[in-house]
Design a protein around this motif. Structure first.
Motif, PDB file in Angstrom:
ATOM      1  N   VAL A  37      20.631 -44.688  98.199  1.00 53.07           N
ATOM      2  CA  VAL A  37      22.584 -44.366  97.584  1.00 53.07           C
ATOM      3  C   VAL A  37      22.621 -44.463  96.595  1.00 53.07           C
ATOM      4  N   ALA A  38      23.047 -43.525  95.713  1.00 52.84           N
ATOM      5  CA  ALA A  38      23.153 -43.631  94.368  1.00 52.84           C
ATOM      6  C   ALA A  38      23.725 -44.888  94.233  1.00 52.84           C
ATOM      7  N   SER A  39      23.092 -45.804  93.597  1.00 54.61           N
ATOM      8  CA  SER A  39      24.176 -46.748  93.334  1.00 54.61           C
ATOM      9  C   SER A  39      24.888 -47.434  91.912  1.00 54.61           C
ATOM     10  N   TYR A  40      24.204 -45.368  90.446  1.00 51.92           N
ATOM     11  CA  TYR A  40      24.973 -46.133  89.774  1.00 51.92           C
ATOM     12  C   TYR A  40      26.296 -45.716  89.935  1.00 51.92           C
ATOM     13  N   ILE A  41      27.232 -45.377  90.175  1.00 51.62           N
ATOM     14  CA  ILE A  41      28.664 -45.099  90.469  1.00 51.62           C
ATOM     15  C   ILE A  41      28.597 -46.294  91.794  1.00 51.62           C
ATOM     16  N   VAL A 172      36.943 -43.744  93.554  1.00 56.90           N
ATOM     17  CA  VAL A 172      35.521 -42.899  93.118  1.00 56.90           C
ATOM     18  C   VAL A 172      36.007 -42.589  91.422  1.00 56.90           C
ATOM     19  N   PHE A 173      37.076 -42.025  91.477  1.00 62.57           N
ATOM     20  CA  PHE A 173      37.460 -41.227  90.362  1.00 62.57           C
ATOM     21  C   PHE A 173      37.347 -42.174  89.018  1.00 62.57           C
ATOM     22  N   LEU A 174      37.827 -43.501  89.553  1.00 63.59           N
ATOM     23  CA  LEU A 174      38.444 -44.788  88.674  1.00 63.59           C
ATOM     24  C   LEU A 174      36.439 -45.577  87.960  1.00 63.59           C
ATOM     25  N   SER A 175      36.152 -45.925  89.043  1.00 65.53           N
ATOM     26  CA  SER A 175      34.682 -45.646  88.746  1.00 65.53           C
ATOM     27  C   SER A 175      33.347 -44.665  88.443  1.00 65.53           C
ATOM     28  N   GLU A 176      33.403 -44.325  88.830  1.00 58.21           N
ATOM     29  CA  GLU A 176      33.187 -42.798  88.059  1.00 58.21           C
ATOM     30  C   GLU A 176      33.008 -43.114  86.485  1.00 58.21           C
ATOM     31  N   ARG A 177      34.854 -43.009  86.070  1.00 56.61           N
ATOM     32  CA  ARG A 177      34.568 -42.794  85.146  1.00 56.61           C
ATOM     33  C   ARG A 177      34.786 -43.985  84.076  1.00 56.61           C
ATOM     34  N   GLU A 178      34.758 -45.486  84.320  1.00 57.82           N
ATOM     35  CA  GLU A 178      34.355 -46.613  84.110  1.00 57.82           C
ATOM     36  C   GLU A 178      32.441 -46.091  83.651  1.00 57.82           C
ATOM     37  N   ASN A 183      27.602 -39.403  80.947  1.00 55.31           N
ATOM     38  CA  ASN A 183      28.197 -38.002  80.213  1.00 55.31           C
ATOM     39  C   ASN A 183      29.185 -38.330  79.478  1.00 55.31           C
ATOM     40  N   TYR A 184      29.668 -39.220  78.292  1.00 58.27           N
ATOM     41  CA  TYR A 184      30.307 -39.339  77.386  1.00 58.27           C
ATOM     42  C   TYR A 184      29.724 -38.584  76.159  1.00 58.27           C
ATOM     43  N   ALA A 185      27.976 -39.196  76.429  1.00 62.60           N
ATOM     44  CA  ALA A 185      26.866 -39.363  75.709  1.00 62.60           C
ATOM     45  C   ALA A 185      27.354 -37.238  75.224  1.00 62.60           C
ATOM     46  N   LEU A 186      26.653 -36.830  76.539  1.00 63.65           N
ATOM     47  CA  LEU A 186      26.350 -35.548  76.289  1.00 63.65           C
ATOM     48  C   LEU A 186      27.740 -34.521  76.239  1.00 63.65           C
ATOM     49  N   GLY A 187      29.307 -35.538  76.030  1.00 60.62           N
ATOM     50  CA  GLY A 187      30.295 -34.574  75.742  1.00 60.62           C
ATOM     51  C   GLY A 187      30.131 -34.268  73.900  1.00 60.62           C
ATOM     52  N   ASP A 207      37.843 -35.746  81.811  1.00 58.50           N
ATOM     53  CA  ASP A 207      38.546 -36.567  83.191  1.00 58.50           C
ATOM     54  C   ASP A 207      39.133 -35.190  84.255  1.00 58.50           C
ATOM     55  N   PHE A 208      39.177 -33.979  83.759  1.00 57.60           N
ATOM     56  CA  PHE A 208      39.273 -32.883  84.894  1.00 57.60           C
ATOM     57  C   PHE A 208      37.783 -33.344  85.330  1.00 57.60           C
ATOM     58  N   TYR A 209      36.520 -33.255  84.800  1.00 57.65           N
ATOM     59  CA  TYR A 209      35.055 -33.400  85.022  1.00 57.65           C
ATOM     60  C   TYR A 209      35.264 -34.814  86.511  1.00 57.65           C
ATOM     61  N   PHE A 210      35.758 -35.304  86.361  1.00 61.64           N
ATOM     62  CA  PHE A 210      35.443 -36.704  86.846  1.00 61.64           C
ATOM     63  C   PHE A 210      36.240 -36.226  88.171  1.00 61.64           C
TER      64      PHE A 210
END
Ligand code: DON
Length: 325
Positions: A37-41, A172-178, A183-187, A207-210
């Motif tokens: 199971v994905a664990s990076y988030i 999930v949104f908060l965790s993903e943003r943390e 994704n910030y680096a890509l931005g 934020d919209f993406y997350f």
């Protein structure tokens, strides 16, 4: 539907036989316990690896589902073709592809890499999806507030799903943003190369993406989304014309070449159908002019695709000759 049934005019006339085969494949895949199971988030890591569901919706509205098809999960990258479709429908192919390419990246979905034009390779990897989010923010109804834009996008997704409700998973949104350094680096990397349209607010765009990745749905609803794409943009359940046929053609073309991460080439070769996977463990599979299928099971292989989902697609193709070529 009933009239068609009497006239034996269904696209899959022996639906019972079809579903019997699907059921057999389902049970065979269930015993496969490979993958992680994905664990990076962090919030994604908490999902049970045992979940396994498959849902089918034909373009004439016949439905079949087995397993965990009513358990909500977050869309993650399965949202990418949906957002791309909305952007195409609202803006046109010409405008969208001024900013993003049509080439498989040959790299990981979140790799810090742009194409030779210094643009994202395609809209189905993170860089391209973040770019599409910036188009949604700045060019599609720029007068809308962030809240209105979220509702607007959610409503589009719900129309694809035959007006099934889509939820939102805040943790999930908060965790993903943390956990979003990449994704910030890509931005920032894309901003350095002036990839975004003018007036892009990068923080709001990410934020919209997350938020879109954190929208919640079920395999059952997603099979309706898949069948809308299989049906040239007309939802088989509501019969609403959601997308123009040219939009669907563009979306399916890129799903075919870029939808399965760095496994897209092999998948296109072996299965020969457009598909999109996400780290939630979902695979949306389109059988054009026949049906949409959604398979969901969280354990992923090294490419990031659902282990049971990929096995399911391959076994399906062993039994039915759906390969496009
Ligand atoms: O951006 C991320 O890392 C996740 N929200 C989405 C990842 C995903 O499913 C990968 N996709 N191509």
């Amino acid at each position: 539907l009933i009239a068609r049934a009497f006239r034996h005019q269904f696209v899959i006339p022996d639906f019972l036989g079809f579903t019997k085969d699907i059921e057999e494949i389902y049970w065979r895949c269930k015993t496969n316990t490979d993958g992680k199971v994905a664990s990076y988030i962090p919030q994604l890591a908490r999902v049970s690896p045992d979940y396994w569901g498959v849902s089918v919706t034909t373009i004439d509205g016949q439905r079949f589902a087995i397993g965990d098809v009513h358990v909500p999960f977050t869309l993650q990258s399965c949202s990418k073709p949906l957002t791309y479709a909305v952007a195409l429908e609202c803006l046109s192919q010409e405008i969208v592809h001024k900013y993003v390419g049509q080439e498989p990246s040959g790299r990981n979905f979140n790799e810090l890499v742009l194409d030779h034009n210094k643009q994202p390779h395609n809209p189905l990897i993170n860089a391209g999806a973040i770019l599409v989010c910036s188009l949604m923010q700045t060019l599609v109804h720029p007068e809308m507030t962030l809240a209105e834009k979220f509702d607007f996008t959610q409503n589009w997704f719900e129309r694809m799903a035959g007006m099934e409700n889509f939820g939102f998973n805040n943790s999930v949104f908060l965790s993903e943003r943390e956990a979003a350094d990449r994704n910030y680096a890509l931005g920032f990397y894309m901003r350095e190369y002036n990839v975004f349209p003018e007036k892009t607010n990068l923080r709001e765009c990410l934020d919209f993406y997350f938020q879109i990745c954190s929208m919640e749905t079920t395999a059952d609803s997603m099979s309706v989304v898949a069948s809308t794409l299989a049906n040239g943009g007309i939802c088989p359940i509501t019969e609403e014309k959601v997308f123009r046929p040219d939009v669907v053609r563009d979306v399916l073309s890129l799903m075919h070449s870029c939808g399965m991460y760095d496994y897209s080439g092999q998948f296109a070769f072996q299965v020969g159908l457009p598909a999109k996977s996400g780290v939630c463990g979902g695979i949306m599979l389109i059988i054009p002019n026949v049906a949409g299928i959604f398979a969901w099971s969280p354990p992923l292989d090294i490419c990031g695709n659902s282990v049971r989902g990929v096995q399911f697609c391959k076994e399906l193709l062993n039994v039915f000759n759906f390969h496009r070529y």
